[in-house]
Design a protein around this motif. Structure first.
Motif, PDB file in Angstrom:
ATOM      1  N   GLU A  61      -8.792   0.309  -3.895  1.00 30.05           N
ATOM      2  CA  GLU A  61      -9.317   1.187  -2.840  1.00 30.05           C
ATOM      3  C   GLU A  61     -10.069   2.392  -3.402  1.00 30.05           C
ATOM      4  O   GLU A  61     -10.798   3.055  -2.672  1.00 30.05           O
ATOM      5  CB  GLU A  61      -8.194   1.629  -1.901  1.00 30.05           C
ATOM      6  CG  GLU A  61      -7.664   0.496  -1.033  1.00 30.05           C
ATOM      7  CD  GLU A  61      -6.947   0.992   0.209  1.00 30.05           C
ATOM      8  OE1 GLU A  61      -6.347   2.085   0.155  1.00 30.05           O
ATOM      9  OE2 GLU A  61      -6.988   0.275   1.227  1.00 30.05           O
ATOM     10  N   THR A 114     -10.338  -3.502   2.948  1.00 35.98           N
ATOM     11  CA  THR A 114      -9.741  -3.839   1.651  1.00 35.98           C
ATOM     12  C   THR A 114      -9.421  -5.326   1.573  1.00 35.98           C
ATOM     13  O   THR A 114      -9.695  -5.988   0.555  1.00 35.98           O
ATOM     14  CB  THR A 114      -8.459  -3.014   1.421  1.00 35.98           C
ATOM     15  OG1 THR A 114      -8.774  -1.625   1.530  1.00 35.98           O
ATOM     16  CG2 THR A 114      -7.866  -3.295   0.056  1.00 35.98           C
ATOM     17  N   LEU A 115      -8.849  -5.872   2.633  1.00 30.73           N
ATOM     18  CA  LEU A 115      -8.491  -7.288   2.648  1.00 30.73           C
ATOM     19  C   LEU A 115      -9.727  -8.182   2.483  1.00 30.73           C
ATOM     20  O   LEU A 115      -9.718  -9.125   1.681  1.00 30.73           O
ATOM     21  CB  LEU A 115      -7.768  -7.628   3.953  1.00 30.73           C
ATOM     22  CG  LEU A 115      -6.348  -7.067   4.091  1.00 30.73           C
ATOM     23  CD1 LEU A 115      -5.864  -7.199   5.531  1.00 30.73           C
ATOM     24  CD2 LEU A 115      -5.392  -7.782   3.142  1.00 30.73           C
ATOM     25  N   TYR A 124     -10.290   1.373   5.583  1.00 33.49           N
ATOM     26  CA  TYR A 124      -9.404   0.681   6.509  1.00 33.49           C
ATOM     27  C   TYR A 124      -8.838  -0.559   5.826  1.00 33.49           C
ATOM     28  O   TYR A 124      -9.503  -1.194   5.000  1.00 33.49           O
ATOM     29  CB  TYR A 124     -10.154   0.281   7.782  1.00 33.49           C
ATOM     30  CG  TYR A 124     -10.665   1.462   8.565  1.00 33.49           C
ATOM     31  CD1 TYR A 124      -9.829   2.172   9.432  1.00 33.49           C
ATOM     32  CD2 TYR A 124     -11.975   1.896   8.414  1.00 33.49           C
ATOM     33  CE1 TYR A 124     -10.289   3.261  10.140  1.00 33.49           C
ATOM     34  CE2 TYR A 124     -12.453   2.995   9.118  1.00 33.49           C
ATOM     35  CZ  TYR A 124     -11.601   3.674   9.982  1.00 33.49           C
ATOM     36  OH  TYR A 124     -12.055   4.772  10.666  1.00 33.49           O
ATOM     37  N   THR A 125      -7.618  -0.911   6.176  1.00 30.34           N
ATOM     38  CA  THR A 125      -6.950  -2.048   5.543  1.00 30.34           C
ATOM     39  C   THR A 125      -7.766  -3.328   5.669  1.00 30.34           C
ATOM     40  O   THR A 125      -7.856  -4.105   4.711  1.00 30.34           O
ATOM     41  CB  THR A 125      -5.548  -2.242   6.168  1.00 30.34           C
ATOM     42  OG1 THR A 125      -4.801  -1.047   5.985  1.00 30.34           O
ATOM     43  CG2 THR A 125      -4.811  -3.390   5.513  1.00 30.34           C
ATOM     44  N   PHE A 158       0.830  -1.204   0.000  1.00 30.57           N
ATOM     45  CA  PHE A 158       0.000   0.000   0.000  1.00 30.57           C
ATOM     46  C   PHE A 158       0.864   1.254   0.000  1.00 30.57           C
ATOM     47  O   PHE A 158       1.932   1.286   0.620  1.00 30.57           O
ATOM     48  CB  PHE A 158      -0.891   0.031   1.246  1.00 30.57           C
ATOM     49  CG  PHE A 158      -1.970  -1.024   1.269  1.00 30.57           C
ATOM     50  CD1 PHE A 158      -3.274  -0.712   0.901  1.00 30.57           C
ATOM     51  CD2 PHE A 158      -1.693  -2.314   1.673  1.00 30.57           C
ATOM     52  CE1 PHE A 158      -4.273  -1.670   0.939  1.00 30.57           C
ATOM     53  CE2 PHE A 158      -2.686  -3.293   1.710  1.00 30.57           C
ATOM     54  CZ  PHE A 158      -3.982  -2.964   1.336  1.00 30.57           C
ATOM     55  N   LEU A 168       0.150  -8.846   3.589  1.00 27.51           N
ATOM     56  CA  LEU A 168       0.505  -7.430   3.649  1.00 27.51           C
ATOM     57  C   LEU A 168       2.019  -7.262   3.584  1.00 27.51           C
ATOM     58  O   LEU A 168       2.766  -8.091   4.114  1.00 27.51           O
ATOM     59  CB  LEU A 168       0.002  -6.799   4.943  1.00 27.51           C
ATOM     60  CG  LEU A 168      -1.502  -6.595   5.106  1.00 27.51           C
ATOM     61  CD1 LEU A 168      -1.787  -6.027   6.487  1.00 27.51           C
ATOM     62  CD2 LEU A 168      -2.047  -5.678   4.035  1.00 27.51           C
ATOM     63  N   ILE A 228      -6.568  -9.057  11.296  1.00 31.21           N
ATOM     64  CA  ILE A 228      -5.550  -9.055  10.237  1.00 31.21           C
ATOM     65  C   ILE A 228      -4.490 -10.109  10.551  1.00 31.21           C
ATOM     66  O   ILE A 228      -4.132 -10.936   9.697  1.00 31.21           O
ATOM     67  CB  ILE A 228      -4.906  -7.664  10.100  1.00 31.21           C
ATOM     68  CG1 ILE A 228      -5.926  -6.649   9.592  1.00 31.21           C
ATOM     69  CG2 ILE A 228      -3.692  -7.720   9.161  1.00 31.21           C
ATOM     70  CD1 ILE A 228      -5.422  -5.213   9.529  1.00 31.21           C
ATOM     71  N   TYR A 252      -6.883  -5.034  14.059  1.00 35.56           N
ATOM     72  CA  TYR A 252      -5.549  -5.589  13.761  1.00 35.56           C
ATOM     73  C   TYR A 252      -5.448  -7.056  14.169  1.00 35.56           C
ATOM     74  O   TYR A 252      -4.699  -7.835  13.553  1.00 35.56           O
ATOM     75  CB  TYR A 252      -4.446  -4.754  14.433  1.00 35.56           C
ATOM     76  CG  TYR A 252      -4.204  -5.068  15.890  1.00 35.56           C
ATOM     77  CD1 TYR A 252      -3.274  -6.041  16.262  1.00 35.56           C
ATOM     78  CD2 TYR A 252      -4.901  -4.408  16.896  1.00 35.56           C
ATOM     79  CE1 TYR A 252      -3.057  -6.330  17.600  1.00 35.56           C
ATOM     80  CE2 TYR A 252      -4.696  -4.692  18.222  1.00 35.56           C
ATOM     81  CZ  TYR A 252      -3.772  -5.659  18.576  1.00 35.56           C
ATOM     82  OH  TYR A 252      -3.558  -5.961  19.895  1.00 35.56           O
ATOM     83  N   THR A 280      -3.264   4.290  -2.650  1.00 34.12           N
ATOM     84  CA  THR A 280      -4.200   4.818  -1.658  1.00 34.12           C
ATOM     85  C   THR A 280      -4.857   6.084  -2.195  1.00 34.12           C
ATOM     86  O   THR A 280      -4.159   7.029  -2.573  1.00 34.12           O
ATOM     87  CB  THR A 280      -3.456   5.151  -0.348  1.00 34.12           C
ATOM     88  OG1 THR A 280      -2.785   3.979   0.103  1.00 34.12           O
ATOM     89  CG2 THR A 280      -4.413   5.633   0.719  1.00 34.12           C
ATOM     90  N   TRP A 294      -4.224  -0.199  14.505  1.00 32.74           N
ATOM     91  CA  TRP A 294      -5.057  -0.351  13.317  1.00 32.74           C
ATOM     92  C   TRP A 294      -6.409  -0.946  13.688  1.00 32.74           C
ATOM     93  O   TRP A 294      -6.519  -1.738  14.639  1.00 32.74           O
ATOM     94  CB  TRP A 294      -4.380  -1.264  12.304  1.00 32.74           C
ATOM     95  CG  TRP A 294      -3.170  -0.696  11.638  1.00 32.74           C
ATOM     96  CD1 TRP A 294      -2.358   0.294  12.109  1.00 32.74           C
ATOM     97  CD2 TRP A 294      -2.615  -1.114  10.396  1.00 32.74           C
ATOM     98  NE1 TRP A 294      -1.326   0.517  11.227  1.00 32.74           N
ATOM     99  CE2 TRP A 294      -1.461  -0.329  10.172  1.00 32.74           C
ATOM    100  CE3 TRP A 294      -2.970  -2.072   9.456  1.00 32.74           C
ATOM    101  CZ2 TRP A 294      -0.674  -0.481   9.049  1.00 32.74           C
ATOM    102  CZ3 TRP A 294      -2.191  -2.228   8.324  1.00 32.74           C
ATOM    103  CH2 TRP A 294      -1.050  -1.430   8.115  1.00 32.74           C
TER     104      TRP A 294
END
Length: 203
Positions: free
Chosen positions: A75, A87-88, A83-84, A7, A102, A121, A118, A38, A115
């Motif tokens: 994105e 996206t995931l 937020y990541t 990213f 990542l 993740i 997290y 981004t 995050w």
């Protein structure tokens, strides 16, 4: 296929980004690297951030000859601010046949515990961490600065990659362009031509 997500605002993309991305593609078990551009957060001041599609186009220019490195505008299509984890989840639903991971610098790992989601993740995705000069200067790895979050130490999903230490700053590049300095060695040639033709960052 195992895909590493790198990213960034890529404002502009430079040779440092490509060195890291190529190292991850060639020296890890990742099959492809997706450079996820981004988008500009509409709630924040634009400042020196170029339009989303100019930055995406530069990533296309920079990666055109790299078969394992691909640009991604995923994105751009998601609600902002993003937020990541969002996206995931979106990518996993869209490409269920792929496994996503990542890619981040040691400096980002230090703040991972801040995050959103997290823990989710870390539970579902691997994280490939490349070294940053700050951690080396401090003679410590960010993964071990874990007074803030000691559970990151030796975490099975966190992989420290012995990648080259590249400290080329997009901010430095933009400032140099504004001052009329020659920064051509720091950019892929076609990216430099695109910036120069459009007079980006000169004001």
């Amino acid at each position: 296929m195992k895909i590493g997500l790198y990213f960034g605002t890529f404002n502009p993309i430079h040779v440092g980004h490509l060195i890291i991305a190529n190292h991850m593609a060639e020296h890890t078990d990742l099959d492809q690297i997706w450079m996820v551009v981004t988008p500009h957060n509409p709630l924040k001041k634009k400042s020196t951030l170029l339009d989303d599609y100019h930055r995406l186009h530069m990533v296309h220019l920079a990666t055109d000859t790299y078969t394992k490195i691909k640009p991604s505008d995923i994105e751009f299509k998601l609600p902002q601010p993003n937020y990541t984890i969002t996206t995931l989840v979106h990518l996993q639903e869209k490409y269920p046949e792929n496994e996503f991971a990542l890619i981040m610098g040691e400096d980002n790992l230090k703040s991972l515990h801040k995050w959103k989601n997290y823990e989710a993740i870390l539970e579902h995705y691997s994280i490939y961490v490349y070294p940053r000069i700050e951690a080396i200067e401090n003679n410590q790895k960010a993964i071990d600065t874990g007074a803030e979050n000691p559970s990151f130490a030796n975490h099975p999903k966190i992989k420290i990659i012995d990648a080259p230490v590249v400290e080329i700053s997009a901010t430095f590049i933009r400032n140099c362009i504004k001052k009329g300095k020659n920064i051509r060695p720091l950019l892929p040639h076609n990216v430099w031509e695109y910036l120069d033709h459009n007079n980006f960052y000169k004001k």
